[in-house]
Design a protein around this motif. Structure first.
Motif, short mmCIF file in Angstrom:
data_model
loop_
_atom_site.label_atom_id
_atom_site.label_comp_id
_atom_site.label_asym_id
_atom_site.label_seq_id
_atom_site.Cartn_x
_atom_site.Cartn_y
_atom_site.Cartn_z
N LEU A 17 0.83 -1.21 0.00
CA LEU A 17 0.00 0.00 0.00
C LEU A 17 0.86 1.26 0.00
CD1 LEU A 17 -2.86 -0.98 2.46
CD2 LEU A 17 -2.94 -0.90 -0.04
N ASP A 18 1.96 1.24 0.74
CA ASP A 18 2.87 2.40 0.75
C ASP A 18 3.44 2.65 -0.64
OD1 ASP A 18 2.41 2.76 3.45
OD2 ASP A 18 4.31 1.83 4.08
N ARG A 19 3.90 1.58 -1.32
CA ARG A 19 4.45 1.73 -2.68
C ARG A 19 3.37 2.17 -3.66
NH1 ARG A 19 6.96 -3.18 -1.16
NH2 ARG A 19 5.58 -4.35 -2.55
N LEU A 20 2.17 1.64 -3.51
CA LEU A 20 1.06 2.03 -4.38
C LEU A 20 0.68 3.49 -4.15
CD1 LEU A 20 -0.92 1.02 -6.50
CD2 LEU A 20 -2.39 0.21 -4.65
N ASP A 21 0.71 3.92 -2.90
CA ASP A 21 0.43 5.33 -2.58
C ASP A 21 1.42 6.27 -3.26
OD1 ASP A 21 -1.82 6.13 -1.18
OD2 ASP A 21 -1.00 5.58 0.77
N VAL A 22 2.69 5.92 -3.24
CA VAL A 22 3.73 6.75 -3.87
C VAL A 22 3.47 6.86 -5.37
CG1 VAL A 22 6.19 6.86 -4.44
CG2 VAL A 22 5.48 6.32 -2.11
N ALA A 23 3.17 5.72 -6.00
CA ALA A 23 2.90 5.72 -7.44
C ALA A 23 1.64 6.53 -7.75
CB ALA A 23 2.76 4.29 -7.95
N ALA A 24 0.60 6.36 -6.97
CA ALA A 24 -0.67 7.06 -7.20
C ALA A 24 -0.56 8.55 -6.95
CB ALA A 24 -1.76 6.45 -6.33
N ALA A 25 0.24 8.94 -5.97
CA ALA A 25 0.36 10.36 -5.62
C ALA A 25 0.91 11.18 -6.78
CB ALA A 25 1.25 10.52 -4.39
N ARG A 26 1.73 10.57 -7.61
CA ARG A 26 2.27 11.28 -8.77
C ARG A 26 1.16 11.69 -9.75
NH1 ARG A 26 6.42 6.64 -9.25
NH2 ARG A 26 7.87 7.23 -7.62
N ARG A 27 0.03 11.00 -9.69
CA ARG A 27 -1.10 11.29 -10.59
C ARG A 27 -2.20 12.10 -9.90
NH1 ARG A 27 -0.78 8.45 -15.50
NH2 ARG A 27 -2.43 9.95 -15.90
N GLY A 28 -2.02 12.41 -8.63
CA GLY A 28 -3.06 13.13 -7.89
C GLY A 28 -4.11 12.20 -7.31
N TRP A 29 -3.73 10.94 -7.10
CA TRP A 29 -4.63 9.94 -6.55
C TRP A 29 -4.10 9.46 -5.22
CZ3 TRP A 29 -3.99 6.67 -11.58
CH2 TRP A 29 -4.53 7.37 -12.65
N ARG A 30 -4.92 8.70 -4.50
CA ARG A 30 -4.49 8.09 -3.25
C ARG A 30 -5.18 6.73 -3.10
NH1 ARG A 30 -7.71 12.03 0.91
NH2 ARG A 30 -9.79 11.32 0.35
N VAL A 31 -4.66 5.93 -2.20
CA VAL A 31 -5.22 4.61 -1.93
C VAL A 31 -6.17 4.70 -0.76
CG1 VAL A 31 -4.67 2.24 -1.26
CG2 VAL A 31 -3.14 3.47 -2.79
N ARG A 32 -7.35 4.17 -0.93
CA ARG A 32 -8.30 4.05 0.19
C ARG A 32 -7.92 2.77 0.93
NH1 ARG A 32 -14.22 3.88 -1.61
NH2 ARG A 32 -13.62 5.85 -2.54
N ARG A 33 -7.26 2.94 2.09
CA ARG A 33 -6.73 1.80 2.83
C ARG A 33 -7.79 1.13 3.69
NH1 ARG A 33 -0.85 1.96 4.07
NH2 ARG A 33 0.03 3.35 2.51
N PRO A 34 -7.68 -0.21 3.86
CA PRO A 34 -8.59 -0.90 4.78
C PRO A 34 -8.37 -0.39 6.20
CG PRO A 34 -7.28 -2.48 3.51
CD PRO A 34 -6.74 -1.12 3.21
N ALA A 35 -9.43 -0.31 6.98
CA ALA A 35 -9.33 0.19 8.35
C ALA A 35 -8.43 -0.67 9.21
CB ALA A 35 -10.73 0.28 8.97
N ASP A 36 -8.39 -1.97 8.95
CA ASP A 36 -7.61 -2.90 9.76
C ASP A 36 -6.46 -3.50 8.95
OD1 ASP A 36 -6.80 -4.51 11.85
OD2 ASP A 36 -8.26 -6.08 11.42
N ALA A 37 -5.69 -2.65 8.27
CA ALA A 37 -4.60 -3.13 7.42
C ALA A 37 -3.59 -3.98 8.21
CB ALA A 37 -3.88 -1.97 6.75
N ALA A 38 -3.24 -3.55 9.40
CA ALA A 38 -2.28 -4.31 10.21
C ALA A 38 -2.85 -5.68 10.59
CB ALA A 38 -1.89 -3.53 11.46
N GLY A 39 -4.12 -5.75 10.93
CA GLY A 39 -4.76 -7.01 11.27
C GLY A 39 -4.86 -7.95 10.07
N ILE A 40 -5.18 -7.38 8.90
CA ILE A 40 -5.24 -8.18 7.67
C ILE A 40 -3.87 -8.77 7.37
CG2 ILE A 40 -5.56 -8.06 5.17
CD1 ILE A 40 -7.71 -5.89 5.74
N GLU A 41 -2.85 -7.93 7.50
CA GLU A 41 -1.47 -8.39 7.26
C GLU A 41 -1.08 -9.50 8.24
OE1 GLU A 41 2.60 -6.18 7.86
OE2 GLU A 41 1.67 -5.53 5.97
N ALA A 42 -1.42 -9.34 9.51
CA ALA A 42 -1.09 -10.36 10.51
C ALA A 42 -1.80 -11.68 10.22
CB ALA A 42 -1.45 -9.86 11.91
N ARG A 43 -3.08 -11.61 9.85
CA ARG A 43 -3.82 -12.83 9.52
C ARG A 43 -3.25 -13.51 8.28
NH1 ARG A 43 -7.73 -9.44 11.38
NH2 ARG A 43 -8.49 -8.81 9.32
N ALA A 44 -2.81 -12.74 7.31
CA ALA A 44 -2.22 -13.31 6.10
C ALA A 44 -0.89 -13.99 6.43
CB ALA A 44 -2.01 -12.22 5.06
#
Length: 99
Positions: A17-44
């Motif tokens: 998501l951090d890398r995607l945010d950097v790429a998107a920011a160059r175009r004036g966009w942003r990533v709508r992140r999941p509220a529980d990104a850390a929990g999703i990552e831990a479960r994965a």
């Protein structure tokens, strides 16, 4: 307007998501992140440890209202073809994961 992106391996969700945010920011966009990104990552990561495949996660790109000129239509396929982000795949109009 938004565009959907599939994160194929959410065990590294926050880094992708951090890398995607950097790429998107160059175009004036942003990533709508999941509220529980850390929990999703831990479960994965737990799933990988148990030798199971974690389920992909779908996030959306949206226009960033704080960007100077977010005039381009949001296009995940074009963004990721110009700036590949490992682990991120454009969902496109097919809506492969969810409605």
């Amino acid at each position: 307007m938004t565009a959907r992106v599939i994160i194929s391996d959410p065990s590294e969700l926050i880094a992708v998501l951090d890398r995607l945010d950097v790429a998107a920011a160059r175009r004036g966009w942003r990533v709508r992140r999941p509220a529980d990104a850390a929990g999703i990552e831990a479960r994965a990561r737990d799933a990988r440890t148990a030798i199971r495949l974690p389920a992909p996660v779908v996030v959306e790109l949206e226009a960033d209202p704080d960007a100077a000129a977010p005039d381009d239509p949001i296009d995940a396929a074009a963004l990721l073809s110009r700036t590949p982000v490992a682990g991120a795949i454009p969902d496109g109009a097919r809506r492969l994961h969810g409605a």
